[in-house]
Design a protein around this motif. Sequence first.
Motif, PDB file in Angstrom:
ATOM      1  N   VAL A 552      -7.487  -1.506  -8.341  1.00  0.00           N
ATOM      2  CA  VAL A 552      -8.322  -1.825  -7.352  1.00  0.00           C
ATOM      3  C   VAL A 552      -8.357  -3.774  -7.455  1.00  0.00           C
ATOM      4  O   VAL A 552      -8.345  -4.520  -6.848  1.00  0.00           O
ATOM      5  N   ALA A 554      -7.011  -5.647  -9.332  1.00  0.00           N
ATOM      6  CA  ALA A 554      -5.682  -6.323  -9.383  1.00  0.00           C
ATOM      7  C   ALA A 554      -4.792  -5.969  -7.660  1.00  0.00           C
ATOM      8  O   ALA A 554      -4.602  -7.387  -6.915  1.00  0.00           O
ATOM      9  N   GLY A 555      -5.831  -5.034  -7.002  1.00  0.00           N
ATOM     10  CA  GLY A 555      -4.539  -5.583  -5.141  1.00  0.00           C
ATOM     11  C   GLY A 555      -6.449  -6.413  -4.537  1.00  0.00           C
ATOM     12  O   GLY A 555      -5.245  -7.019  -3.696  1.00  0.00           O
ATOM     13  N   VAL A 556      -7.035  -6.574  -5.061  1.00  0.00           N
ATOM     14  CA  VAL A 556      -8.241  -7.796  -4.529  1.00  0.00           C
ATOM     15  C   VAL A 556      -7.711  -9.083  -4.780  1.00  0.00           C
ATOM     16  O   VAL A 556      -7.411  -9.603  -3.945  1.00  0.00           O
ATOM     17  N   TRP A 558      -4.833  -9.974  -6.259  1.00  0.00           N
ATOM     18  CA  TRP A 558      -3.108 -10.256  -4.812  1.00  0.00           C
ATOM     19  C   TRP A 558      -3.764 -10.319  -3.542  1.00  0.00           C
ATOM     20  O   TRP A 558      -2.661 -11.831  -3.054  1.00  0.00           O
ATOM     21  N   THR A 559      -3.554  -9.684  -2.590  1.00  0.00           N
ATOM     22  CA  THR A 559      -4.557 -10.235  -1.620  1.00  0.00           C
ATOM     23  C   THR A 559      -5.272 -11.429  -0.808  1.00  0.00           C
ATOM     24  O   THR A 559      -6.085 -11.644  -2.523  1.00  0.00           O
TER      25      THR A 559
END
Lengths: 559, 464
Positions: A552, A554-556, A558-559
């Motif tokens: 999560v 990484a996802g946050v 990343w965007t």
Amino acid sequence: MNRWAYVLLTAALTAVVALWAIPYVGDSTADTHVWVEGNSLLGVSLAVHIDSLAAQVLLLAVGIGLLVQIYSTAYLQHHPRYRSYALVIILFLLGMIAVVVADDFFVLLIGWEVMGLCSYLLIGHEWETPEARAGAAKAFLMTRVADLGLLVGIIVIGQTYGTYRISEVLAQDPKNVTAIGLLLLVAVVGKSAQFPLHTWLPDAMPGPTPITALIHAATMVAAGVYLVARLLPIFEASQLVMTALAIIAAITMLLAALCALAQTDLKRALAWSTVSQLAFMFAALSMGDRDAGTDHLLSHGAFKALLFLGCGCLMHAVGSSALSAMGGLRKAMPVTFLSMTIGFAALAGFIPTVGFFTKDSVLAALEHGAKGDAAVPASVGSIVFYVALATTFVTAVYAARLWLTAFFGPAKEGHEAPRAMLGPVVVLAIATFALSIGQPFHLGFGLISTGVAVLATAVVVYAWSDRGGELDIDAPLLTREFDLDAPFTRWIPAATREAARLVVVVDRDGVDAYPDGGAAGAQLTSRALELVQSRNVQRYATVMTVGVIALVAAGVIWT
Amino acid sequence: MNIPVDWAIAGPATIVAAGAVIALLVDAFFPRRTWLGSGLPSTAALIAAGLEMFRLDHDIPPATFALSLILLVGTLFVVVASNVMNFENSMPPGEYHFLMLSSAAGALLMVSARDVVTLLVALELLSLPSIALVGLRQGDRRAIRSAWTFFLASVVSTAITLMGISLLYGIAGTLDYEGIGEALRESDMPDSVVAVAILLTVIGLLFKLGAVPFHMWIPDAYLGAPILVAGFLSSVSKAASLGALLTFLAIALGYSYDTWGTLLAVVAAVTMTIGNLGALRRTNAIGMLAWSSVAQAGFLLAPAAVGVGTDAAIQYLAVYVLTNLVAFAALAVVLRLRGSTDYDELRGLARTDPPTGIPLALAALTLAGFPPAIIGLVAKYVVIQPVIEAGETWLAVVMAINVMLGLAYYLRFVAVLFDKPEGETYVSPSPPFSVRVAKSVVILGALGIVALSVWPDLLLSNLP
């Protein structure tokens, strides 16, 4: 008795081919027949092309094939592997027929390779002996490597002309000829044992003698000459290729003749003589004279087959092909003696044998070249011409030497070979005369070459009587055959061995390190995973939670 | 209240669920609790569901149809092969079939779901009976422990999915896949919130699929469960999770590919690597297959991660499910006859018992993607090709390396099967009917692999 079944089979093949080919002999018409048209999926078309030249080469091949097959019934009478031997001969002939009549380059290539395979099988027929194995492997490898030239050449032809049909290629304007010509030349040099790929032919002598006759006269080596003759328009279009061919021929003819001079083994001497005579044909072809080259091919086919089969008779009598074992066999073997005398006379170029006429044709063609009437420069032409004259002299010398050593001197015990062996020899002796009919006659060259041959024979006879029947030539360089085999027997193997050693070292210490390290790493990780897999649910939950948070996060980010 | 029911979606699942109830009732009302007694109704229900599906063919989206077909055939395979367990007194057949079919019904619903609540209900319908199945063998502490681990993992995954779904609902205001997709495209929420919502939902599904780092329950659950239940988990359950994930990603999250694409690709790469490394040192066939199924999950995820490979993933899945079931069923036979699936026990199986050993070897070769099992090779090509086309070369390289890693242990397994058997060769006594049934199923599956190898087009042009 079933050995004669193979003779019958060969005879049937010969009859079929003869019926088909004879109408074309001496005829100027050429026929092309397409059995299967090549399509886009498979670019090979099954097409045959036959003209006077093809018909003559076909008749030579099947004729000598039949004689060899008859001869073998006696020569290899008790051989345990007779069946495979006889059948491979037929396959060999079929390969040659395919090369001669093919109108598609790939069909030609197949025939070409079939012959390579058959020569390997037949040279190595006595595979119990190490020499036969080595000779067979050498013949196969050297011709095989050279064959790559043919394969690449065919591909280049296909790309250049847009077709693999030979007659269609020849009908177009020559294009890209230097590359194609040189590639094909490599294949031809290998197949027809020309310098520097000539060493396989003398080393192929452990093969049964009838096979030697077949290879030297009718099939294998003739294919190279035939290919050049067939594709002469392509070769002719490039001065470079023709010059290269002329120079190779000049080097080969003299070198091989000199090697033949010093041999102590009749069969090996004859092998060198073949190399030299093939170079004669190439010399004529390199001057653009197709008829002179192919006429000599046919005439040489007849008298060289005669000499080899006669040599087989001698071996049958004395049990060896060494010249020292022979001598004085004139009385004991009169038929063989007479026949081989004719053969040697043809080799030396005495009138009225066919060798005389065709050799003069070759010399006449070379003289044209020397005058600058050919594709090659006049300087090259004159060099080749004088080399050829010198070779004529050397040829007559070694022919006389072999003839004297084998048949004269103190009389020896001996016996004539069986009729199945003598018959083909006699037939070939007659053919050596008969083929002279209708050959062109060149008065000037006739006189010169007769003079040269007589002079050479006289020198040899004088030396022979002077030295009391001793004709051994003490020339270490010639006996070693100019050390031309060294690249193939010593340098290339040594270099390859060193390279292989280097590769082993690099592979073990350099390349293997990565997979070995990788494998060790994988094993270690695998062991670590085992430790993590502890059946401890709390630990699992920890790992999972960390995983969820990491993903999560990484996802946050990343965007 | 009138709830509209789309029978094209619910029909097959309902039939399977009805079959589950019938199986339980038959078992309850017939005093002799036989495997056939509850197995036959289950088989009939699965076949009926299949027929129903073919009848509704035109109303079902092709991908869903293909996935449902895989699930039905897989379950049917397991149910028929399960006969081999009929000697175990500790396994109650009625409950077994009831749970199995309930689970299958959940799996069918899961791939047909088009809104997140249905998805979640189906997920639970699939999971809870599976947990019970793992721990079904009475008095087996290890099985109960495995079930317990599985249960915890499952609960955690459901919780995480629920968190994600609730966030998604908050963002989109709808539970419908398409609605979510529309909403995400036009959403003015901060990107990070959207990302958290999407990732939590996806992670919940990755749990079920057994992707790294959420794979840890898999080896434990497979090793503790009855062998065909492990087969069911590794094939049908995994297929359902993947199918649901693919559908969800394609319909609901198609516009937010940037958020999950790279992460999913990384997860796929890590999953296949860790799975293969874990399998490397196994000396038990089940353990090897458990880890290998983790690795295969990575291969299944890879085409999905590049956003275009739904069809490729389904084709790979079909081959994987068939092959895995052949392997597990063959091992079930071995376990029944010999009592162990350790490599030492399997040594030379292909020579001493070709009808079991050769399909097993064939299955291992297919999983490895190694000739003569052409279809395995084709399947590997099918999943790697979209990855290369999408330009994710690094992932393709990782996949290629993993194919090699896989060869290391699959080929070792094949070598064990063809090795010279040690000691006295085991001759199985005239096997009972149930073993013969299982064996014929194994051979049938192997013939399927052979047929696909001879004619891969059968798979490639028909699914989906």
